[in-house]
Structure formats: C-alpha cells, structure tokens
Design a protein around this motif. Sequence first.
Motif, PDB file in Angstrom:
ATOM      1  N   VAL A  13       0.857  -1.186   0.000  1.00 39.71           N
ATOM      2  CA  VAL A  13       0.000   0.000   0.000  1.00 39.71           C
ATOM      3  C   VAL A  13       0.887   1.228   0.000  1.00 39.71           C
ATOM      4  CG1 VAL A  13      -1.764   1.269   1.265  1.00 39.71           C
ATOM      5  CG2 VAL A  13      -1.822  -1.224   1.218  1.00 39.71           C
ATOM      6  N   THR A  14       0.631   2.136  -0.945  1.00 39.48           N
ATOM      7  CA  THR A  14       1.479   3.325  -1.044  1.00 39.48           C
ATOM      8  C   THR A  14       0.718   4.621  -0.779  1.00 39.48           C
ATOM      9  OG1 THR A  14       1.085   3.455  -3.424  1.00 39.48           O
ATOM     10  CG2 THR A  14       3.046   2.257  -2.691  1.00 39.48           C
ATOM     11  N   ASN A  15      -0.608   4.591  -0.866  1.00 40.63           N
ATOM     12  CA  ASN A  15      -1.338   5.844  -0.721  1.00 40.63           C
ATOM     13  C   ASN A  15      -1.870   6.081   0.693  1.00 40.63           C
ATOM     14  OD1 ASN A  15      -3.222   3.826  -0.928  1.00 40.63           O
ATOM     15  ND2 ASN A  15      -4.570   4.901  -2.322  1.00 40.63           N
ATOM     16  N   GLY A  16      -1.954   5.089   1.514  1.00 40.91           N
ATOM     17  CA  GLY A  16      -2.364   5.262   2.905  1.00 40.91           C
ATOM     18  C   GLY A  16      -3.782   5.786   3.084  1.00 40.91           C
ATOM     19  N   ASP A  17      -4.034   6.422   4.225  1.00 34.91           N
ATOM     20  CA  ASP A  17      -5.368   6.900   4.569  1.00 34.91           C
ATOM     21  C   ASP A  17      -5.512   8.361   4.128  1.00 34.91           C
ATOM     22  OD1 ASP A  17      -7.885   7.108   5.628  1.00 34.91           O
ATOM     23  OD2 ASP A  17      -7.174   7.559   7.654  1.00 34.91           O
ATOM     24  N   GLU A  18      -6.154   8.555   2.990  1.00 33.77           N
ATOM     25  CA  GLU A  18      -6.339   9.900   2.464  1.00 33.77           C
ATOM     26  C   GLU A  18      -7.823  10.243   2.335  1.00 33.77           C
ATOM     27  OE1 GLU A  18      -4.080  10.882  -0.962  1.00 33.77           O
ATOM     28  OE2 GLU A  18      -2.357   9.712  -0.329  1.00 33.77           O
ATOM     29  N   ARG A  19      -8.665   9.663   3.180  1.00 30.74           N
ATOM     30  CA  ARG A  19     -10.099   9.874   3.088  1.00 30.74           C
ATOM     31  C   ARG A  19     -10.462  11.361   3.147  1.00 30.74           C
ATOM     32  NH1 ARG A  19     -14.421   7.089   6.998  1.00 30.74           N
ATOM     33  NH2 ARG A  19     -14.222   5.416   5.501  1.00 30.74           N
ATOM     34  N   ASN A  21      -8.634  13.956   2.477  1.00 31.38           N
ATOM     35  CA  ASN A  21      -8.146  14.636   1.272  1.00 31.38           C
ATOM     36  C   ASN A  21      -9.062  14.352   0.077  1.00 31.38           C
ATOM     37  OD1 ASN A  21      -6.492  16.100  -0.445  1.00 31.38           O
ATOM     38  ND2 ASN A  21      -5.100  14.379  -0.793  1.00 31.38           N
ATOM     39  N   LEU A  22      -9.493  13.102  -0.090  1.00 31.09           N
ATOM     40  CA  LEU A  22     -10.384  12.752  -1.194  1.00 31.09           C
ATOM     41  C   LEU A  22     -11.759  13.397  -1.027  1.00 31.09           C
ATOM     42  CD1 LEU A  22      -9.509   8.965  -1.549  1.00 31.09           C
ATOM     43  CD2 LEU A  22      -8.850  10.808  -3.099  1.00 31.09           C
TER      44      LEU A  22
END
Length: 95
Positions: free
Chosen positions: A67-73, A75-76
């Motif tokens: 996993v490279t993007n992690g927790d970006e909830r 931000n999205l």
Amino acid sequence: MKITDETITYVAALAKLELSDDEKDRAKTDLENIISYMDTMNEIDTSNVEPMSHAFPMKNVFREDVVTNGDERDNLLSNAPVKKDGCFIVPKTVE
C-alpha cells in the motif's frame, strides 16, 4: 488422420455453428492440416528437453503488493460537493 463430414458436422454442432457446405469443406481441410502438423510435432525427439512453464527463464516478475497511498479519506472527500459520515452523497438514480 482423416476428418470425415460427420466429424465436421459434430464439431460444428458442439460449437453451435451453422456452416455452409463450402465452410465445411474448408474446416475439414483446416482440421486435417492441424492434425497432420500435430503428427509432425509428435515425431520430434524431446527426451532431452527439460519441462518448463515458460519459454523464457523468468521468475516472479510481479512487484510486491504494498500500500502506497495510505489513509487519504479526508483529502479525497475535500473535493466532494456533498458528504456525510465520511462518504460521498450522490443523487438517487434508481427508484
């Protein structure tokens, strides 16, 4: 091996194909050529050939699943026009 008209009719029925007489003749010739080529291949001495799963010496060429993007909830969701409880709110499309 000789391919008969009955064989062509049977194979066409299995494949759910409706073949004209001309197409049956071409299919018969093609199948005879394929089987003739397979007979030629069977004559090749492969006793000293090591079995392989691929023609090229390849090992696992897939990358690791990381996993490279992690927790970006947050931000999205910053782009969402309407949101509730960490989810997008969209118009109802099915009644």
